[in-house]
Design an enzyme around this catalytic site. Structure first.
Site, PDB file in Angstrom:
ATOM      1  N   GLU A 113       0.758  -1.227  -0.093  1.00  0.00           N
ATOM      2  CA  GLU A 113       0.017  -0.045   0.073  1.00  0.00           C
ATOM      3  C   GLU A 113       0.986   1.234  -0.031  1.00  0.00           C
ATOM      4  OE1 GLU A 113      -1.930  -0.519   3.693  1.00  0.00           O
ATOM      5  OE2 GLU A 113      -2.466  -2.609   3.372  1.00  0.00           O
ATOM      6  N   LYS A 115       2.114   4.677   1.440  1.00  0.00           N
ATOM      7  CA  LYS A 115       2.215   5.175   2.867  1.00  0.00           C
ATOM      8  C   LYS A 115       1.955   6.799   2.615  1.00  0.00           C
ATOM      9  CE  LYS A 115       4.750   5.387   7.114  1.00  0.00           C
ATOM     10  NZ  LYS A 115       4.594   6.799   7.466  1.00  0.00           N
ATOM     11  N   ASP A 117       1.174  10.537   3.398  1.00  0.00           N
ATOM     12  CA  ASP A 117       1.758  11.528   4.367  1.00  0.00           C
ATOM     13  C   ASP A 117       0.875  12.219   4.904  1.00  0.00           C
ATOM     14  OD1 ASP A 117       3.796  12.304   5.693  1.00  0.00           O
ATOM     15  OD2 ASP A 117       4.909  13.398   4.445  1.00  0.00           O
ATOM     16  N   TYR A 225      -6.978   1.939   5.834  1.00  0.00           N
ATOM     17  CA  TYR A 225      -6.005   0.753   5.600  1.00  0.00           C
ATOM     18  C   TYR A 225      -5.870  -0.276   6.600  1.00  0.00           C
ATOM     19  CZ  TYR A 225      -3.245   3.940   8.783  1.00  0.00           C
ATOM     20  OH  TYR A 225      -3.002   4.642   9.804  1.00  0.00           O
ATOM     21  N   LYS A 314      10.639   3.659   2.833  1.00  0.00           N
ATOM     22  CA  LYS A 314      10.598   5.052   2.564  1.00  0.00           C
ATOM     23  C   LYS A 314      11.093   5.497   1.335  1.00  0.00           C
ATOM     24  CE  LYS A 314       9.283   7.619   6.130  1.00  0.00           C
ATOM     25  NZ  LYS A 314       9.535   7.643   7.334  1.00  0.00           N
ATOM     26  N   CYS A 408      22.409  41.494 -20.758  1.00  0.00           N
ATOM     27  CA  CYS A 408      22.767  40.103 -20.499  1.00  0.00           C
ATOM     28  C   CYS A 408      24.212  40.043 -19.721  1.00  0.00           C
ATOM     29  CB  CYS A 408      23.072  39.528 -21.784  1.00  0.00           C
ATOM     30  SG  CYS A 408      23.816  37.771 -21.488  1.00  0.00           S
ATOM     31  N   CYS A 411      27.024  38.778 -22.041  1.00  0.00           N
ATOM     32  CA  CYS A 411      27.640  39.334 -23.427  1.00  0.00           C
ATOM     33  C   CYS A 411      27.437  40.820 -22.914  1.00  0.00           C
ATOM     34  CB  CYS A 411      27.108  38.795 -24.297  1.00  0.00           C
ATOM     35  SG  CYS A 411      25.605  39.111 -24.876  1.00  0.00           S
ATOM     36  N   CYS A 426      18.162  37.775 -23.921  1.00  0.00           N
ATOM     37  CA  CYS A 426      19.457  38.422 -24.409  1.00  0.00           C
ATOM     38  C   CYS A 426      19.287  38.696 -25.792  1.00  0.00           C
ATOM     39  CB  CYS A 426      20.454  37.661 -24.016  1.00  0.00           C
ATOM     40  SG  CYS A 426      21.961  37.991 -25.184  1.00  0.00           S
ATOM     41  N   CYS A 432      26.723  36.207 -28.143  1.00  0.00           N
ATOM     42  CA  CYS A 432      26.694  35.862 -26.765  1.00  0.00           C
ATOM     43  C   CYS A 432      27.429  34.541 -26.406  1.00  0.00           C
ATOM     44  CB  CYS A 432      25.353  35.916 -26.428  1.00  0.00           C
ATOM     45  SG  CYS A 432      24.891  35.489 -24.433  1.00  0.00           S
TER      46      CYS A 432
HETATM   47  S1  IVH Z   1      -0.582   0.468   8.788  1.00  0.00           S
HETATM   48  C1  IVH Z   1       0.166  -1.939  12.688  1.00  0.00           C
HETATM   49  N1  IVH Z   1      -0.757   1.475   6.378  1.00  0.00           N
HETATM   50  O1  IVH Z   1       2.154   5.279   8.980  1.00  0.00           O
HETATM   51  C2  IVH Z   1       0.302  -0.978  11.405  1.00  0.00           C
HETATM   52  N2  IVH Z   1       0.139   2.917   8.178  1.00  0.00           N
HETATM   53  O2  IVH Z   1       4.640   5.049  10.580  1.00  0.00           O
HETATM   54  C3  IVH Z   1      -0.083   0.547  11.478  1.00  0.00           C
HETATM   55  N3  IVH Z   1       0.362   5.157   7.336  1.00  0.00           N
HETATM   56  O3  IVH Z   1       0.634   5.590  12.171  1.00  0.00           O
HETATM   57  C4  IVH Z   1      -0.293   1.400  10.436  1.00  0.00           C
HETATM   58  N4  IVH Z   1      -0.301   4.876   5.193  1.00  0.00           N
HETATM   59  O4  IVH Z   1      -0.202   7.108  10.222  1.00  0.00           O
HETATM   60  C5  IVH Z   1      -0.363   1.777   7.875  1.00  0.00           C
HETATM   61  N5  IVH Z   1      -1.100   1.995   4.392  1.00  0.00           N
HETATM   62  C6  IVH Z   1      -0.780   2.340   5.793  1.00  0.00           C
HETATM   63  C7  IVH Z   1      -0.485   3.740   6.091  1.00  0.00           C
HETATM   64  C8  IVH Z   1      -0.011   3.850   7.341  1.00  0.00           C
HETATM   65  C9  IVH Z   1       0.132   5.675   6.071  1.00  0.00           C
HETATM   66  C10 IVH Z   1       0.855   5.963   8.532  1.00  0.00           C
HETATM   67  C11 IVH Z   1      -0.017   5.868   9.676  1.00  0.00           C
HETATM   68  C12 IVH Z   1       0.839   5.249  10.820  1.00  0.00           C
HETATM   69  C13 IVH Z   1       2.064   5.379  10.320  1.00  0.00           C
HETATM   70  C14 IVH Z   1       3.184   4.447  10.759  1.00  0.00           C
END
Ligand code: IVH
Length: 673
Positions: A113, A115, A117, A225, A314, A408, A411, A426, A432
């Site tokens: 999945e 992640k 932010d 998630y 990451k 410029c 030149c 220019c 130039c």
């Molecule tokens: S699972 C037991 N799935 O990442 C597992 N977290 O560093 C708990 N986050 O606090 C988290 N996307 O805020 C999970 N697909 C995803 C996520 C996700 C973002 C964030 C979430 C969590 C943090 C952990």
């Protein structure tokens, strides 16, 4: 009365169904106007019959008075965090540890999945009704932000269908899209309010407003998630199935999730999402892998505050803060002056960045970047690093405003701004040195005359020492002359002379492109070459004739005409021909359409409709080449589902990655009409 109640219920059910289609399935059934009409009808009925108003009505998303503080929520199931990984090795170790613990040699299936932010929240549904929403807090205690979470259109107030558990705690990430963030900051700026540094802070700040009416105006979204506490339900045996189940209950899940096997599968997913990261509508800071089997998850358990069965992989940050040392003006091939911020070096998007573009004078003014400012620098994918904005709170007293040059910087020729354009130019032309260097770099480039060994540093020396004034001069250089340059041995000098010699045998499209005529890219050069067959007829053609070339409009035609009309350019062209630069004549009738001529492709993964063999044959028919491994010479990686290590290689080498859809555009792009 009963009829009104029935009508209210029917309207709510139909609005909920449309929300589901729109937000969860991303497949709306009715136009927005129809949806708005239903909401309006419901509001009118509720106004007439206030006793029918209930908290789960879609009209009641924003409710309640501003709070003085948030209540505390104790999470029944703790909200854990994740271990982080950065390198492929970390992922291989993670996968190995899991197989060792499970005592299996089989490859493990993982739910993969993005992640997001943003910030983690948990939503409690009792009998399908949203009753409470809370932040993660320290994982054990969170804040009760129910009134705020209710205002998110992507948070259903009621679950869909009737087969949901009696109690369901759904967990997910609240975030702000990049568009939403930009819009919100623009509005804040106009009103003289505080702007947020990044979408993550904006999402957190918006969700923690004491007045839900303010949260309601912020473009917050959620992706789910996982689950926390669940009562009275038979959950599926796999995390991926659980996600599908959540989706069926009306809880939005990212469309980017998939199941992959083994460390290799995980790394391919990482690369695939990484390639798409710059085009996603929201920020992600990594991807998450979770052992798909819930039984295996249970067997693996937890260490401290993180599960053993999951890990976050990451990506390098795409935005960082640094200081502007100065702003300088760079002169391009066509004389355009680009303001460039010289920065304290900063590691962003996987590389160290010390220069970032400010695009043009209008952008510079709009962003109001001054020497000494702290700025946010962004580098996404392969794009040139850019200054996103100034962190105005950190502006030092002595920050120096940037002067727009009247002449410029290279030149000394006059600088002009064309009416209605943001570009300063220019007027020095090939007088130039900067324009001369840039034109030569373009001329020697791989897609142009492809002169191996004639890099930027060599060109700069050749121009600075006045050994070369224009492209034709390149063809009279001797190995002895070249050997006198810095960092140029006798052998490389000889190699360079050979490479220059080889480049004399060119093709008309390449040659036309190499000339660097403004607005004439490779595809225009090809179309022009196919239409005229040789240089002479093009040199003497008028604008009307040039406009007969497919896809050539008046601006491009005028640029071509102007280029050939200029005596200086004609002299260079004569010089090139005299020194033996040549090409086979393009036979007009033989202009069998070869749009991919000279291009090298590598294929990977499963394409949605073409078989690999068909794709390869289409490429060959269109004049392209298909090779088996990605190298610096590869022009395109055509990637389908489940791509392999070729995708990683392409990413590393900066090879353009295209989908089948993009490929099909490419292959017809230059069809003669
Ligand atoms: S699972 C037991 N799935 O990442 C597992 N977290 O560093 C708990 N986050 O606090 C988290 N996307 O805020 C999970 N697909 C995803 C996520 C996700 C973002 C964030 C979430 C969590 C943090 C952990």
């Amino acid at each position: 009365m009963a009829a009104a109640a029935e009508r209210v219920n029917a309207l709510r059910a139909s609005i909920a169904q449309h929300d589901y289609r729109y937000y969860v399935l991303d497949d709306p059934e009715v136009p927005d106007a129809e949806y708005d009409r239903l909401v309006k009808q419901l509001k009118a009925l509720e106004a007439e019959h206030p006793e029918l108003v209930s908290p789960d009505s879609p009209t009641q998303r924003v409710s309640g008075a501003p709070a003085s503080e948030f209540g505390e929520v104790v999470h029944r199931v703790p909200m854990l965090s994740l271990d982080n990984a950065f390198e492929p090795d970390d992922i291989e170790r993670f996968d190995r540890r899991i197989r060792e613990r499970l005592e299996t040699e089989d490859s493990i299936a993982y739910s993969c999945e993005p992640k997001l932010d943003g910030l983690a929240v948990t939503l409690l549904y009792e009998n399908g009704q949203l009753v409470r929403g809370a932040t993660r807090g320290d994982g054990i205690h969170g804040e009760d932000v129910t009134a705020n979470l209710r205002t998110l259109p992507t948070v259903p107030l009621r679950l869909v269908g009737d087969r949901f558990p009696a109690v369901l705690e759904a967990r997910g990430e609240v975030f702000m899209s990049l568009d939403g963030f930009a819009r919100m900051n623009r509005e804040a700026l106009e009103k003289g309010e505080k702007v947020f540094v990044n979408p993550r802070n904006a999402a957190a700040g918006s969700l923690r407003q004491l007045d839900p009416r303010i949260t309601a105006t912020r473009p917050l979204e959620i992706f789910f998630y996982g689950v926390g506490f669940v009562e009275d339900a038979e959950l599926p045996g796999r995390h991926s199935e659980l996600l599908a189940q959540l989706r069926d209950w009306g809880l939005r899940v990212s469309a980017e999730t998939t199941v992959a096997r083994g460390a290799e599968g995980l790394l391919a997913y990482y690369a695939a999402i990484g390639a798409r990261r710059p085009t996603l509508k929201y920020q992600i800071d990594g991807v998450v892998y979770k052992v798909d089997s819930l039984l295996q998850q249970r067997e693996l358990g937890f260490v401290a505050r993180a599960p053993r069965w999951a890990i976050a992989h990451k990506y390098p940050a795409q935005e960082e803060m640094t200081t502007v040392r100065d702003v300088e003006w760079q002169v391009g091939r066509t004389g355009a002056l680009t303001p460039v911020a010289r920065l304290d070096p900063v590691f962003v998007g996987g590389v160290t960045v010390s220069n970032a573009t400010l695009h043009n004078v209008d952008e510079l003014r709009r962003k109001d970047v001054r020497a000494g400012d702290s700025v946010i620098v962004r580098r996404a994918g392969d794009v040139i690093p850019e200054v996103v904005r100034v962190v105005i709170e950190r502006r030092p007293a002595g920050a120096v405003d940037v002067q727009v040059p009247g002449v410029c910087p290279v030149c000394g020729s006059e600088v002009r701004r064309i009416e209605g354009e943001s570009v300063l130019r220019c007027t020095g032309g090939l007088v130039c040195a900067a324009q001369r260097k840039e034109s030569l770099k373009h001329f020697a480039g791989r897609r142009a005359m492809d002169i191996d060994g004639l890099g930027d540093k060599v060109i700069e020396q050749l121009v600075d020492t006045k050994m070369v004034k224009n492209a034709a001069d390149l063809y009279s250089l001797s190995a002895e002359q070249l050997a006198g340059l810095e960092r140029m041995g006798e052998k490389s000098a000889r190699n360079l002379v050979d490479a220059i010699e080889r480049s004399k045998t060119s093709t008309l499209p390449r040659f036309l492109y190499a000339l660097g005529i403004p607005n004439v890219g490779e595809s225009t050069a090809l179309a022009v070459a196919e239409s005229f067959g040789d240089l002479e007829p093009l040199q003497s053609a008028d604008v009307e004739r040039i406009m007969e070339v497919p896809d050539v409009g008046p601006v491009v035609a005028a640029a071509i005409r102007e280029f050939f009309g200029e005596a200086r350019n004609r002299a260079v062209l004569d010089g090139l021909r005299r020194r033996g630069v040549s090409w086979p004549i393009v036979e007009a009738e033989r202009s069998t359409h070869q749009p991919l001529s000279g291009r090298t492709f590598v294929l990977t993964g499963t394409l949605p409709s073409l078989s690999r063999a068909d794709a390869a044959s289409a490429i060959r028919k269109a004049g392209g080449r298909v090779t088996s491994s990605v190298t610096k010479k590869t022009d395109y990686l055509l990637a389908g589902d489940d791509p392999g290590s070729k995708l990683t290689a392409a990413n590393e080498l900066g090879v353009r990655i295209i989908t089948e859809a993009e490929f099909s555009v490419l292959i017809v792009a230059r069809s003669p009409s």
